[in-house]
Design a protein around this motif. Structure first.
Motif, PDB file in Angstrom:
ATOM      1  N   ILE A 236      50.083  57.414  56.837  1.00 40.68           N
ATOM      2  CA  ILE A 236      50.872  56.214  57.082  1.00 40.68           C
ATOM      3  C   ILE A 236      49.930  55.016  57.079  1.00 40.68           C
ATOM      4  N   GLY A 237      50.059  54.169  56.068  1.00 36.87           N
ATOM      5  CA  GLY A 237      49.212  52.990  55.967  1.00 36.87           C
ATOM      6  C   GLY A 237      48.555  52.891  54.611  1.00 36.87           C
ATOM      7  N   ASN A 238      48.375  51.662  54.127  1.00 33.40           N
ATOM      8  CA  ASN A 238      47.878  51.447  52.768  1.00 33.40           C
ATOM      9  C   ASN A 238      46.696  50.502  52.735  1.00 33.40           C
ATOM     10  N   ARG A 255      46.086  68.849  45.781  1.00 31.35           N
ATOM     11  CA  ARG A 255      47.504  69.066  46.063  1.00 31.35           C
ATOM     12  C   ARG A 255      48.111  67.727  46.449  1.00 31.35           C
ATOM     13  N   PRO A 256      49.434  67.586  46.420  1.00 35.26           N
ATOM     14  CA  PRO A 256      50.045  66.292  46.736  1.00 35.26           C
ATOM     15  C   PRO A 256      49.724  65.812  48.152  1.00 35.26           C
ATOM     16  N   ILE A 257      49.374  64.539  48.250  1.00 32.15           N
ATOM     17  CA  ILE A 257      49.166  63.861  49.517  1.00 32.15           C
ATOM     18  C   ILE A 257      50.096  62.651  49.522  1.00 32.15           C
ATOM     19  N   TYR A 258      50.947  62.571  50.522  1.00 26.56           N
ATOM     20  CA  TYR A 258      51.907  61.472  50.589  1.00 26.56           C
ATOM     21  C   TYR A 258      51.287  60.291  51.339  1.00 26.56           C
ATOM     22  N   LYS A 259      51.409  59.115  50.745  1.00 25.22           N
ATOM     23  CA  LYS A 259      50.893  57.904  51.396  1.00 25.22           C
ATOM     24  C   LYS A 259      52.039  56.913  51.552  1.00 25.22           C
ATOM     25  N   SER A 260      52.462  56.716  52.794  1.00 25.86           N
ATOM     26  CA  SER A 260      53.563  55.805  53.090  1.00 25.86           C
ATOM     27  C   SER A 260      53.023  54.384  53.225  1.00 25.86           C
TER      28      SER A 260
END
Length: 502
Positions: A236-238, A255-260
């Protein structure tokens, strides 16, 4: 109790004794500037850790074995919490720091350097954390005789009558407390200590059910720690840490890493096809162990959530509103409210009602090492009387300028390029006008401004080069020669930065 302009008279008296709180990278630069002013009879530096280096001390291996989180609570939104040290059987009392195993800088070495102290020749273009720590420690040795280590500042109060500060400290090794008086106090503790973990519906319940699943970037060490994680990993955070951790995890775990994210970032970020950018979080759903996003989509089977949401502005030794006993205490208690910024400051340094306090290292998106010397040189000349502060109305004008242009929130202290250069230039102009003698920090040159304007594509090219070759570029010219960087067109026009209000 309302502060009065009468406290401004405190700056008119001769300052003989100064307390410096913090001996990290900013405290070292500040203290050196105070020393070179040759006007103060006593300078005493208090450092809660047992060594120099501040935020660059690498502490993660000492915290990993016991599942200790840096967050005093989740969500963490109050700036008045105090992070407790961890008792380590070998290293004693340890305060956790944000630096992690494979961290390197986001700033090229040429812009990180203190005045007349270059990085070693073997340092890559973007130095590694241990190289930065060695560099800061070496620089700091010149102030070692002034520093009291393992001494935490626990209370700061101001006496209106004698215009002195009562600074209370605790010896962390013996538990003994002591209170000393000073004419002025410079605070250089840094603001990367108390994690900010904002509330989202369901977060508290999620943390209660899955207490090891939520962490802050301050707790992150290396991607190897996540090799046995089977469920989804959500960042969470960019900003800097969000982009950096996503890149490390995606390239290592493959592998997929989600970045909100809520917005785009002006900071450099490594690219990997496994980084999946998603919108902001709407709520945590404990019944399905999923996260619902603001666009209605979901991330299922979430196992790890890493908050890369920054830090609260926190100085827990300042008086709280219920403890105010003087006008000076009222000024000190009003500096921090919700932790997003500090209030009623001139030049991001001195409270304009009580300018015998200085807060160093507040601006964000700057070069903190070199700026600490410039801020310190300016503050030293103010406290010695060689720089006169403007009227209260002018100081308030500058404060309001930042509110109007950056907002009265967490962006107040943001000095994005070219504002950071403009700010340093204005301080350096006043420093030069004060005459010879004393400390002078680094002046911006045309070549440095050109480099400063190009940091984002330069670091991204550096990361791509390292990902492709396993080599860390040593110079800008190496990246240009290998085809990973070229000067942006606007960098050629960035060498002259006009003077403006900040």
């Amino acid at each position: 109790m309302r502060p009065s302009g009468i406290l401004l008279s405190a700056i008119g008296k001769q300052i003989k004794s100064i307390a410096v709180v913090g001996a990290g990278p900013v405290g070292a630069g500040l203290t050196k500037a105070l020393l070179h002013e040759n006007k103060f009879a006593s300078i005493k530096v208090f450092e809660k850790r047992n060594s120099f280096g501040g935020v660059w001390n690498y502490t993660k291996p000492m915290f990993k074995t016991k599942n200790i989180t840096s967050c005093p609570e989740i969500p963490c939104q109050t700036p008045h919490a105090r992070n407790q040290p961890h008792v380590h059987e070998e290293h004693g009392l340890v305060f956790q720091t944000p630096v992690y195993k494979y961290l390197d800088t986001n700033v090229p070495k040429y812009l990180m350097e203190y005045d007349n102290q270059p990085f070693p020749a073997n340092a890559p273009l973007f130095p590694l954390r241990d190289q930065v720590w060695d560099y800061v420690v070496e620089y700091s040795k010149k102030i070692e005789d002034l520093v009291v280590f393992n001494r935490e500042v626990v209370k700061l109060r101001y006496n209106d009558e004698d215009q002195k500060y009562a600074l209370s400290t605790t010896d962390l090794l013996t538990g003994q407390s002591e209170t000393e008086e000073f004419d002025a106090v410079a605070i250089a503790t840094g603001f990367y200590d108390l994690p900010f973990v904002p509330e989202r519906p369901g977060l508290k319940e999620w943390h209660e059910l899955f207490p090891t699943s939520v962490m802050h970037a301050k707790d992150f060490d290396c991607p190897e720690d996540f090799e046995n994680t089977e469920g989804a990993i959500v960042i969470i955070g960019n900003s800097a840490s969000g982009s950096d951790l996503a890149f490390e995890l995606a390239t290592h775990l493959k592998r997929p890493i989600y970045k909100s994210k809520r917005s785009e970032s002006a900071l450099p970020a490594g690219y990997d096809s496994n980084i999946r950018e998603v919108p902001d979080i709407l709520r945590f759903d404990t019944s399905t162990k999923s996260i619902e996003l603001v666009n209605g989509s979901r991330i299922e089977n979430v196992e790890k959530v890493i908050y890369c949401t920054g830090y609260l502005k926190s100085l827990p030794f300042l008086p709280k509103s219920s403890e105010v006993q003087s006008q000076g205490d009222s000024v000190l208690s009003g500096l921090i409210t919700d932790g997003t910024r500090l209030h009623n400051l001139y030049n991001h340094i001195v409270p304009y009602h009580l300018p015998t306090v200085g807060i160093l290292g507040l601006p964000k998106y700057v070069l903190p090492t070199r700026l600490s010397e410039t801020q310190g040189a300016w503050l030293a000349r103010v406290w010695s009387g060689r720089i006169q502060l403007p009227s209260l109305e002018v100081m308030k004008y500058y404060d309001n300028w930042f509110v109007e242009n950056n907002g009265d929130t967490g962006k107040y202290h943001d000095l994005n390029f070219p504002m950071d250069v403009q700010y340093s230039q204005r301080l350096n102009t006043e420093i030069r006008r004060a005459g010879n003698g004393g400390y002078f920090g680094v002046e911006w040159t045309g070549d440095q401004i050109k480099l400063r304007s190009s940091i984002k594509p330069l670091k991204e090219g550096y990361l791509a080069y390292f990902k492709d070759t396993g080599n860390r570029a040593m110079t800008v010219e190496e990246l240009i020669e290998k085809g990973y960087f070229e000067w942006p067109l606007d960098a050629l026009t960035a060498v002259q930065v006009p003077q403006v209000a900040p």
